[in-house]
Design a protein around this motif. Structure first.
Motif, PDB file in Angstrom:
ATOM      1  N   TYR A   1       0.820  -1.208   0.000  1.00 48.37           N
ATOM      2  CA  TYR A   1       0.000   0.000   0.000  1.00 48.37           C
ATOM      3  C   TYR A   1       0.857   1.262   0.000  1.00 48.37           C
ATOM      4  N   GLY A   2       0.887   1.970  -1.137  1.00 44.48           N
ATOM      5  CA  GLY A   2       1.597   3.244  -1.220  1.00 44.48           C
ATOM      6  C   GLY A   2       3.030   3.144  -0.726  1.00 44.48           C
ATOM      7  N   CYS A   3       3.726   2.093  -1.132  1.00 39.81           N
ATOM      8  CA  CYS A   3       5.001   1.750  -0.503  1.00 39.81           C
ATOM      9  C   CYS A   3       6.193   2.193  -1.351  1.00 39.81           C
ATOM     10  N   GLY A   4       7.354   2.121  -0.724  1.00 38.81           N
ATOM     11  CA  GLY A   4       8.621   2.250  -1.428  1.00 38.81           C
ATOM     12  C   GLY A   4       9.253   0.872  -1.537  1.00 38.81           C
TER      13      GLY A   4
ATOM     14  N   ASP B   1      -4.086  13.547  -5.308  1.00 42.46           N
ATOM     15  CA  ASP B   1      -5.020  12.944  -6.259  1.00 42.46           C
ATOM     16  C   ASP B   1      -4.561  11.534  -6.643  1.00 42.46           C
ATOM     17  N   LEU B   2      -3.258  11.392  -6.881  1.00 39.32           N
ATOM     18  CA  LEU B   2      -2.728  10.068  -7.208  1.00 39.32           C
ATOM     19  C   LEU B   2      -2.888   9.096  -6.046  1.00 39.32           C
ATOM     20  N   GLU B   3      -2.769   9.609  -4.819  1.00 40.16           N
ATOM     21  CA  GLU B   3      -2.827   8.742  -3.642  1.00 40.16           C
ATOM     22  C   GLU B   3      -4.152   8.012  -3.536  1.00 40.16           C
ATOM     23  N   ARG B   4      -5.203   8.575  -4.108  1.00 39.60           N
ATOM     24  CA  ARG B   4      -6.501   7.896  -4.055  1.00 39.60           C
ATOM     25  C   ARG B   4      -6.463   6.526  -4.713  1.00 39.60           C
ATOM     26  N   GLY B   5      -5.464   6.301  -5.561  1.00 41.73           N
ATOM     27  CA  GLY B   5      -5.309   4.978  -6.164  1.00 41.73           C
ATOM     28  C   GLY B   5      -5.068   3.894  -5.136  1.00 41.73           C
ATOM     29  N   ASN B   6      -4.446   4.243  -4.006  1.00 45.46           N
ATOM     30  CA  ASN B   6      -4.268   3.266  -2.929  1.00 45.46           C
ATOM     31  C   ASN B   6      -5.614   2.781  -2.408  1.00 45.46           C
ATOM     32  N   VAL B   7      -6.516   3.736  -2.163  1.00 44.28           N
ATOM     33  CA  VAL B   7      -7.836   3.406  -1.620  1.00 44.28           C
ATOM     34  C   VAL B   7      -8.664   2.635  -2.641  1.00 44.28           C
ATOM     35  N   ASP B   8      -8.601   3.053  -3.887  1.00 38.98           N
ATOM     36  CA  ASP B   8      -9.381   2.378  -4.926  1.00 38.98           C
ATOM     37  C   ASP B   8      -8.983   0.911  -5.044  1.00 38.98           C
ATOM     38  N   ALA B   9      -7.683   0.643  -4.958  1.00 40.95           N
ATOM     39  CA  ALA B   9      -7.215  -0.744  -5.049  1.00 40.95           C
ATOM     40  C   ALA B   9      -7.706  -1.550  -3.852  1.00 40.95           C
ATOM     41  N   ALA B  10      -7.631  -0.977  -2.650  1.00 38.05           N
ATOM     42  CA  ALA B  10      -8.107  -1.677  -1.455  1.00 38.05           C
ATOM     43  C   ALA B  10      -9.605  -1.951  -1.551  1.00 38.05           C
ATOM     44  N   ARG B  11     -10.338  -0.971  -2.060  1.00 35.37           N
ATOM     45  CA  ARG B  11     -11.785  -1.135  -2.197  1.00 35.37           C
ATOM     46  C   ARG B  11     -12.126  -2.322  -3.106  1.00 35.37           C
TER      47      ARG B  11
ATOM     48  N   GLU C   1       6.634  -9.895 -11.656  1.00 34.25           N
ATOM     49  CA  GLU C   1       5.569  -9.992 -12.658  1.00 34.25           C
ATOM     50  C   GLU C   1       4.367 -10.681 -12.032  1.00 34.25           C
ATOM     51  N   GLY C   2       3.199 -10.270 -12.419  1.00 33.09           N
ATOM     52  CA  GLY C   2       1.985 -10.904 -11.912  1.00 33.09           C
ATOM     53  C   GLY C   2       1.054  -9.939 -11.219  1.00 33.09           C
ATOM     54  N   PRO C   3       1.521  -9.219 -10.177  1.00 35.85           N
ATOM     55  CA  PRO C   3       0.617  -8.284  -9.503  1.00 35.85           C
ATOM     56  C   PRO C   3       0.283  -7.086 -10.390  1.00 35.85           C
ATOM     57  N   GLU C   4      -0.868  -6.491 -10.135  1.00 35.74           N
ATOM     58  CA  GLU C   4      -1.161  -5.182 -10.708  1.00 35.74           C
ATOM     59  C   GLU C   4      -0.262  -4.164 -10.015  1.00 35.74           C
TER      60      GLU C   4
ATOM     61  N   ALA D   1       1.383 -11.220  -4.108  1.00 37.59           N
ATOM     62  CA  ALA D   1       0.763  -9.892  -4.075  1.00 37.59           C
ATOM     63  C   ALA D   1      -0.273  -9.774  -5.183  1.00 37.59           C
ATOM     64  N   ASP D   2      -1.426  -9.219  -4.866  1.00 41.07           N
ATOM     65  CA  ASP D   2      -2.452  -8.958  -5.881  1.00 41.07           C
ATOM     66  C   ASP D   2      -2.273  -7.577  -6.496  1.00 41.07           C
ATOM     67  N   VAL D   3      -2.002  -6.564  -5.639  1.00 37.76           N
ATOM     68  CA  VAL D   3      -1.837  -5.192  -6.100  1.00 37.76           C
ATOM     69  C   VAL D   3      -0.653  -4.584  -5.358  1.00 37.76           C
ATOM     70  N   ILE D   4       0.194  -3.879  -6.095  1.00 40.07           N
ATOM     71  CA  ILE D   4       1.284  -3.121  -5.483  1.00 40.07           C
ATOM     72  C   ILE D   4       1.121  -1.673  -5.918  1.00 40.07           C
TER      73      ILE D   4
END
Length: 746
Positions: free
Chosen positions: A489-492, A728-738, A533-536, A513-516
């Protein structure tokens, strides 16, 4: 909404005032039925206030339960609210037969309610302890009471806090105070500065400290007079102490005040409280209603009302020397008394009024009913794992931001946090938490959850620790095995330096991982170079960018505790950290801080992000300041107050990534010193090139960066626009979790 309140009917003091004032005002909005288990003055007063009141007396507990259950069903009540030991016991028995949620308000520490009464403690005390653990929800009268009970093992996510509120309608003119005070026996004249307290004279109120502090203050301010309203078992002892200290003629024991307290508080200049233990004292808000300067012990919920040095003064229990100094300061400075009294009135009237209490109670009822109606699911909620509970404000800010975003998806979502210090995490965030070492605990949580979050920060790296890399990779694999959706989630990412670690990380992330979601482009390149390779994979931003500063008075209080004046000076922040090579560069930071003071009139404030480590680095750099003034902000509190403090700076010079993130969010010009690629990655991501590597740092280039930041001070818009883009970009973290939680977002 229909709520039934259960209470013994023999209550007095703060609990009585709270319940009667609350129910009186609740009935203006909802149906709040009072049931007392005996008749008497309490029930009579309730009726006189227009509160619907019913008596169900007797000692046959199961007969009372049966009658109450029939009454609750017949009248269609939706929620049962208990007050006190007897009500808690009956509420626990009603819980199963009615199917309704049961909540209790805990007005005092149940472990000391029966102090000095061993038989009652062994009977009623034990029963109450049993009942409290079987109710659905608990309300503490102050956050401090909630914290106390969480420390005792009550579930952290089933608690609410409420504060005793009063009616702040202006009191009518109380007339000349001198005749009134003299009628109480006080030796006063027009110049007297009157200190007052209204409390029982018993050991918990610690009046000995009050008299010692008053006697100390009187040495330097002979205008002071002390009036004590109350009585109790320590009356003779306290009178003897006043005589011993030579202030018996300046101390008045007025006994219990009849006819209401407005006249008493209107006659005071300073309100004081010296209790060893409190939940939240009515005496302070009643004094605030009369704009009184206030000095109190920092116990219970009182620090939530009084911001040190902003709207009053706090001191530690039994510290009569500090109390004496504060009373003398207030006695000698009428302008200070007026300023603190006005500030306290402003806060109390807006946040601790009876209207606010009723509003909070209605919100709690609504949330309980919503949670009770929540469909039961085989799997529900999230497990969050990261570098939490280590005293690092940056890492804890990430957790705070992620929790806020999970609650934006589903405010009732059950969350479990894996933490190095689960007790601290439970207290800070009111969530379930298990230790990193509790393998069965976090595996069990994963089996119940729908989503596992690898929570922000640079967790996948092997520079600071190989074992932490192995731990996080093992967690990710375990979460997938347990059936969770897995999101980083929003990681380095990185640096991962060892080839075997790169292969291991790529394998685990690719398969589990499903989403990074990533906080900057360099991490995206690192993942690609590792062969994941594999995760979104999606480029977003650091969740901490969503956090806001605390209220101004909270920030002022943090600064004042560190000796930093909130107004009147201009500041430059240095957020440093111990790191290999820092020792050699400490003189550079010191010289640059002195330069900022000489060249721009900016006073250096050395601010700790990780309070366990950073103060040592700050003091090492400060050794080279020569004659320049400076401050140390060793503990700026949680993320909100750190952001608030940084917002008061004109420039931030930082090695710490999250100091840069917090300052960027406030549009503060930055100068970065890079000890790790994640620092430069973030700065480039916001279009900021004002940084240099720690190894390449010199006095000349750091001064040049300060010059550049100073030139940007009047033009914050470009940086603010970059931060808005990142948010605005950070909202992508929430959208993926949702999506992983299967929530529609509607």
């Amino acid at each position: 909404m229909k709520v039934i309140h259960l209470i013994s009917g023999g209550d007095s003091g703060g609990a009585k005032t709270h319940v009667l004032s609350l129910l009186k005002h609740l009935n203006e909005t909802i149906t709040a039925q009072l049931v007392c288990f005996r008749d008497g003055p309490f029930a009579g007063e309730a009726r006189s206030l227009g509160i619907p009141t019913k008596i169900m007396g007797g000692n046959h507990i199961f007969k009372i339960r049966r009658a109450l259950a029939d009454y609750i069903r017949r009248e269609g009540f939706q929620l049962i609210h208990c007050h006190g030991a007897r009500a808690n016991m009956i509420g626990a028995l009603l819980r199963g037969v009615t199917g309704l949620p049961v909540v209790t308000t805990i007005h005092s520490d149940y472990k000391i309610d029966y102090m000095g009464r061993p038989l009652a403690r062994c009977t009623f005390g034990v029963i109450n302890t049993w009942a409290l653990r079987r109710l659905d929800y608990r309300i503490g009268v102050s956050d401090a009471m909630v914290d106390l009970l969480i420390r005792r093992g009550f579930p952290a996510d089933r608690f609410y806090a409420i504060y005793n509120g009063i009616d702040f309608t202006p009191a009518p003119d109380q007339g000349d105070r001198l005749p009134y005070l003299r009628s109480l026996g006080a030796d006063v004249d027009e110049n007297s500065v009157v200190v007052g307290i209204a409390a029982r004279l018993n050991p918990v109120k610690d009046m000995s400290t009050l008299i010692r502090g008053f006697a100390e203050a009187y040495k330097s301010c002979d205008k002071l007079r002390l009036v004590i309203a109350g009585d109790g078992e320590e009356r003779e002892k306290l009178g003897a102490l006043a005589r011993e200290l030579g202030v018996e003629r300046r101390v008045t024991f007025a006994g219990w005040i009849s006819g209401g307290m407005d006249r008493f508080y209107s006659a005071l200049d300073i309100n004081v409280l010296t209790s060893l233990s409190e939940t939240f004292s009515y005496a302070l808000t009643e004094g605030a209603r009369f704009h009184l300067a206030t000095v109190s012990t920092a116990v219970g919920g009182i620090p939530y009302l009084i911001d040190q040095g902003v709207n009053g003064y706090l001191f530690e229990p039994r510290d009569w020397q500090t109390l004496g100094k504060r009373l003398a300061d207030l006695g000698n400075d009428p302008a200070l008394r007026r300023r603190l009294g006005e500030k306290l009135f402003e806060k109390a009237s807006s946040q601790f009024s009876i209207g606010k209490t009723v509003e909070t109670q209605l919100y709690i009822y609504g949330e309980i009913l919503r949670r009770h109606a929540r469909p039961k699911r085989d799997r529900d909620g999230a497990v969050i794992c990261g570098a939490y509970g280590r005293g690092n404000a940056g890492d804890d800010a990430i957790l705070e931001a992620i929790l806020g975003e999970m609650r934006s998806i589903d405010p009732d979502m059950p969350v479990t946090v894996i933490s190095k210090d689960p007790k601290s995490t439970r207290l800070s965030y009111r969530v379930r938490s298990v230790s990193r070492m509790d393998l069965p605990g976090w595996l069990g949580a994963m089996k119940r959850a729908r989503l596992y979050i690898n929570g922000g920060g640079s967790l996948i790296q092997d520079v600071t620790s190989r074992r932490s890399l192995w731990f996080y990779l093992m967690n990710i694999r375990a979460a997938k095995w347990a059936g969770c959706g897995v999101q980083m989630y929003g990681c380095g990412i990185g640096p991962v330096t060892r080839e075997n670690h790169r292969k291991l990380a790529a394998k685990v992330l690719s398969r589990n991982a499903d989403v990074i979601t990533l906080r900057e482009p360099d991490s995206l390149e690192e993942l690609k170079s590792m062969g994941v390779e594999g995760p979104e994979i999606k480029l977003t931003a650091d969740p901490a960018l969503t956090l806001s500063p605390s209220a101004a008075e909270k920030t002022d209080s943090v600064l004042l505790r560190a000796g930093v004046p909130p107004q009147g000076e201009r500041f430059i922040c240095f957020a440093l950290r111990p790191w290999p090579g820092f020792q050699e560069k400490a003189p550079v930071f010191g010289a640059a801080a002195r330069y900022a003071w000489k060249q721009y009139g900016l006073t250096p404030v050395f601010t700790a992000v990780e309070k366990g480590q950073d103060p040592a680095a700050a003091r090492e750099a400060a050794r080279f300041l020569e004659d320049a003034p400076h401050y140390f902000l060793d503990d700026a509190g949680a993320a909100g107050t750190i952001i608030g403090a940084l917002s008061r700076m004109e420039i931030v010079v930082s090695m710490r990534l999250h100091a840069l993130i917090f300052a960027a969010g406030q549009g503060i010009p930055l100068a970065g010193v890079v000890y790790d690629p994640k620092v430069s990655s973030f700065l480039r991501y916001i279009g900021q090139e004002n940084f240099t590597d720690l190894e390449a740092l010199t006095e000349e280039n750091l001064k040049a960066m300060i010059d550049k930041a100073a030139a940007q001070a009047g033009n914050k818009e470009a940086q603010a626009e970059a931060v808005r883009r990142l948010r605005d970009l950070e909202r992508g973290n929430v959208d993926a979790a949702r999506r992983l939680l299967g929530e529609s977002g509607e």
